[in-house]
Design a protein around this motif. Structure first.
Motif, PDB file in Angstrom:
ATOM      1  N   LEU A  43       0.824  -1.205   0.000  1.00  0.00           N
ATOM      2  CA  LEU A  43       0.000   0.000   0.000  1.00  0.00           C
ATOM      3  C   LEU A  43       0.865   1.264   0.000  1.00  0.00           C
ATOM      4  CD1 LEU A  43      -2.855  -0.814   2.522  1.00  0.00           C
ATOM      5  CD2 LEU A  43      -3.123  -0.180   0.122  1.00  0.00           C
ATOM      6  N   ALA A  44       0.367   2.306  -0.702  1.00  0.00           N
ATOM      7  CA  ALA A  44       1.069   3.593  -0.669  1.00  0.00           C
ATOM      8  C   ALA A  44       0.803   4.273   0.666  1.00  0.00           C
ATOM      9  CB  ALA A  44       0.599   4.473  -1.817  1.00  0.00           C
ATOM     10  N   LYS A  45       1.591   5.331   0.952  1.00  0.00           N
ATOM     11  CA  LYS A  45       1.442   6.026   2.238  1.00  0.00           C
ATOM     12  C   LYS A  45       0.073   6.689   2.363  1.00  0.00           C
ATOM     13  CE  LYS A  45       4.832   8.698   2.493  1.00  0.00           C
ATOM     14  NZ  LYS A  45       5.979   9.543   2.566  1.00  0.00           N
ATOM     15  N   GLU A  46      -0.430   7.253   1.215  1.00  0.00           N
ATOM     16  CA  GLU A  46      -1.647   8.063   1.292  1.00  0.00           C
ATOM     17  C   GLU A  46      -2.850   7.202   1.638  1.00  0.00           C
ATOM     18  OE1 GLU A  46       1.242  10.237  -0.815  1.00  0.00           O
ATOM     19  OE2 GLU A  46       0.249   8.447  -1.604  1.00  0.00           O
ATOM     20  N   ASN A  47      -3.795   7.852   2.315  1.00  0.00           N
ATOM     21  CA  ASN A  47      -5.030   7.203   2.663  1.00  0.00           C
ATOM     22  C   ASN A  47      -6.139   8.216   2.463  1.00  0.00           C
ATOM     23  OD1 ASN A  47      -7.110   5.834   4.080  1.00  0.00           O
ATOM     24  ND2 ASN A  47      -5.489   4.619   5.083  1.00  0.00           N
ATOM     25  N   TRP A  48      -6.983   7.971   1.441  1.00  0.00           N
ATOM     26  CA  TRP A  48      -8.016   8.957   1.095  1.00  0.00           C
ATOM     27  C   TRP A  48      -9.327   8.567   1.781  1.00  0.00           C
ATOM     28  CZ3 TRP A  48      -5.112  12.245  -1.669  1.00  0.00           C
ATOM     29  CH2 TRP A  48      -4.050  11.737  -2.423  1.00  0.00           C
ATOM     30  N   ASP A  49      -9.669   9.249   2.869  1.00  0.00           N
ATOM     31  CA  ASP A  49     -10.901   8.981   3.609  1.00  0.00           C
ATOM     32  C   ASP A  49     -11.058   7.491   3.880  1.00  0.00           C
ATOM     33  OD1 ASP A  49     -11.409  11.631   3.563  1.00  0.00           O
ATOM     34  OD2 ASP A  49     -12.824  11.553   1.884  1.00  0.00           O
ATOM     35  N   GLY A  50      -9.986   6.863   4.283  1.00  0.00           N
ATOM     36  CA  GLY A  50     -10.076   5.452   4.625  1.00  0.00           C
ATOM     37  C   GLY A  50      -9.867   4.511   3.452  1.00  0.00           C
ATOM     38  N   LYS A  55       0.692   0.597  -4.408  1.00  0.00           N
ATOM     39  CA  LYS A  55       1.829   1.090  -5.188  1.00  0.00           C
ATOM     40  C   LYS A  55       1.967   0.178  -6.388  1.00  0.00           C
ATOM     41  CE  LYS A  55       5.062   3.544  -2.247  1.00  0.00           C
ATOM     42  NZ  LYS A  55       6.248   3.409  -1.390  1.00  0.00           N
ATOM     43  N   ASN A  56       1.429   0.630  -7.509  1.00  0.00           N
ATOM     44  CA  ASN A  56       1.505  -0.193  -8.714  1.00  0.00           C
ATOM     45  C   ASN A  56       2.741   0.174  -9.519  1.00  0.00           C
ATOM     46  OD1 ASN A  56      -0.883  -1.588  -8.231  1.00  0.00           O
ATOM     47  ND2 ASN A  56      -2.107   0.074  -9.109  1.00  0.00           N
TER      48      ASN A  56
END
Lengths: 282, 221
Positions: A43-50, A55-56
């Motif tokens: 998973l990337a660091k960012e988390n958009w509203d859960g 990371k593709n």
């Protein structure tokens, strides 16, 4: 129309087919993946509203085609078709050329009625604004063409002079002859010099011939205007007389009639206007 | 790679702007540089012509008459050589227009006389039977605004470097010189006209709107 005769059409159809096949293949692949795939990967660091984002890795095939498209587009716009070979003015020139070829082949030997109807059309667009729809000069706004080119007009020219034709020998002054002699010269010009070759006053022709010397000083013995030094009366009453005026322009009483030698009228069209205008006097 | 941009909407917008602006610049500028130069022989408008142009705009002539001959054979057959962008180099604003209720006026100067224009403005039907153009009789009564026209000429000279007062270009000079030049120019137009009213007003030193407008129309060629 056979669609496949045209390269552009053939390429377009091929492209459309390729897109359809690829779409079907790719949609099928992902539909299958949605049914069977389990969440995995980093998973990337960012988390958009859960909602997280994987990371593709950059898909190499896509990246190559993306860059390739940009390179191809640069070539296409700068060197390839169409910017390098298309211009609107070029298209105009082609349009005019093909039109002119068609016009010339169609009107190589126009008959009288063709010339008359073509001449009327050109007259209404180019001449009517000043000379009027009927050619009567609209109350002196321009020359009254319904008398011009007739025997009466010769008399009028001799009595009143003729202005503004820009011949090297200058303007013809008024009052070179008295009214009676003018009639006689007009009869002589009409019968012997002009292309009309007939007059309403055949009795006056001989006395007109004697008086012709006054006119011959500028128009020459034969009335041909001494190689363009004065108006050529041998084409008087003919379309050619009008064509001369179209080519030279005229300084009239109300202003300048333009020269129609900017290419907007072809020779056939000029002759057609001449035929139409000459017919107004009869 | 784009995560950072995705998190910063402002810089994302800047990026979008840059990409589109670059694309626009490389498509528009080269052609613009090539064609926007004044065509050889094109000159800025004289003060009288500018006054006429202001009348033309004020009375909305451009609502029905365009000034742009398109490169189609049907157009050039009727109106003459197609227009080039360099011919509009000194037009501020340009008056191309798209409506053709009346004919195109781009080359009207070569094909109509002062006298014709006078009849046309006084009583359009007398020269164009069936014309739906209204008569502009007030142009024979109102005075042309020469001072504003001078101000406009001076402005385009100073702000846009319009080449007034250069060799083979129209003179502008001081306000007084310009006024004198306007009178000389107007005298030529008035001499060609028929209206006694206008001629007498000119003797009193007044220039009617119609005189300025005709000077402008004669210039279009």
């Amino acid at each position: 129309m056979n669609w496949l005769n045209d390269n552009v059409n053939a390429l377009s159809l091929l492209g459309a087919a390729a897109i359809l096949i690829l779409s079907a293949f790719i949609i099928g692949k992902y539909l299958k993946q949605m049914k069977t795939d389990k969440g995995s990967g980093e998973l990337a660091k960012e988390n958009w509203d859960g909602i997280g984002e994987y990371k593709n890795a950059l898909p190499i095939g896509w990246a190559l085609s993306f860059v390739g498209t940009i390179v191809w587009a640069a070539w296409y716009f700068l060197a390839g078709y169409p910017l390098a070979s298309y211009s609107q003015l070029g298209e105009y020139n082609q349009e005019v050329k093909s039109y002119n070829t068609k016009f010339e082949s169609k009107f190589a030997n126009p008959d009288k009625s063709t010339l008359m109807s073509m001449g009327e059309g050109v007259f209404l667009v180019q001449c009517a604004p000043c000379h009027g729809v009927t050619g009567d000069g609209m109350n002196g706004k321009a020359l009254n063409l319904s008398k011009w080119g007739s025997e009466a007009a010769i008399v009028a020219s001799i009595l009143n002079g003729a202005k503004g034709s820009n011949y090297p020998l200058g303007e013809m002054p008024a009052g070179l002859l008295d009214a009676e002699s003018a009639q006689a010269v007009a009869a002589y010009v009409m019968q012997e010099i002009s292309v009309v070759k007939k007059t309403k006053n055949p009795a006056l022709v001989e006395s007109g011939r004697a008086l012709w010397a006054t006119c011959a000083a500028c128009h020459g013995e034969d009335g041909k205007g001494m190689a363009g030094s004065a108006a050529d009366l041998s084409v008087y009453g003919d379309a050619k007389f009008v064509v001369n005026v179209l080519g030279m322009g005229k300084k009239g009483m109300i202003g300048n009639m333009p020269k129609f030698n900017d290419g907007r009228l072809t020779n056939v069209q000029k002759t057609a206007v001449g035929t139409y205008v000459s017919s107004l006097a009869k | 790679m784009f995560h950072w941009l995705e998190r910063n909407p402002f810089f994302f917008a800047v990026g979008v702007f840059l990409v589109i602006a670059y694309a626009g610049a490389v498509t528009i500028l080269p052609d613009f540089m090539e064609t926007a130069r004044p065509v050889v022989g094109t000159k800025p408008y004289t003060v009288l012509e500018l006054a006429g142009r202001q009348v033309y705009i004020k009375d909305s002539c451009n609502a029905c008459h365009s000034q742009l001959i398109r490169p189609f054979k049907s157009e050039t057959d009727r109106y003459g050589m197609y227009s080039l962008s360099g011919e509009y180099a000194y037009d501020r604003p340009f008056l191309w227009g798209s409506k053709r209720t009346g004919p195109d006026l781009m080359r009207v100067g070569n094909y109509r006389t002062s006298d014709w224009h006078e009849y046309h403005m006084l009583e359009p039907k007398s020269v164009v039977p069936g014309s739906i153009m209204p008569a502009y009789k007030h142009m024979f009564k109102n005075n042309a605004d020469i001072d504003t026209a001078y101000a406009e000429a001076l402005t385009v000279k100073k702000v846009f470097n319009a080449p007034y007062d250069q060799p083979n270009m129209p003179k502008l000079g001081t306000h007084e010189e310009a006024k004198k030049a306007v009178m000389e120019e107007a005298a030529l137009v008035v001499a060609d006209m028929k209206s006694q009213e206008v001629k007498e007003a000119f003797k009193r030193g007044e220039i009617k709107e119609i005189v300025a407008l005709i000077a402008y129309l004669n210039r279009l060629k």
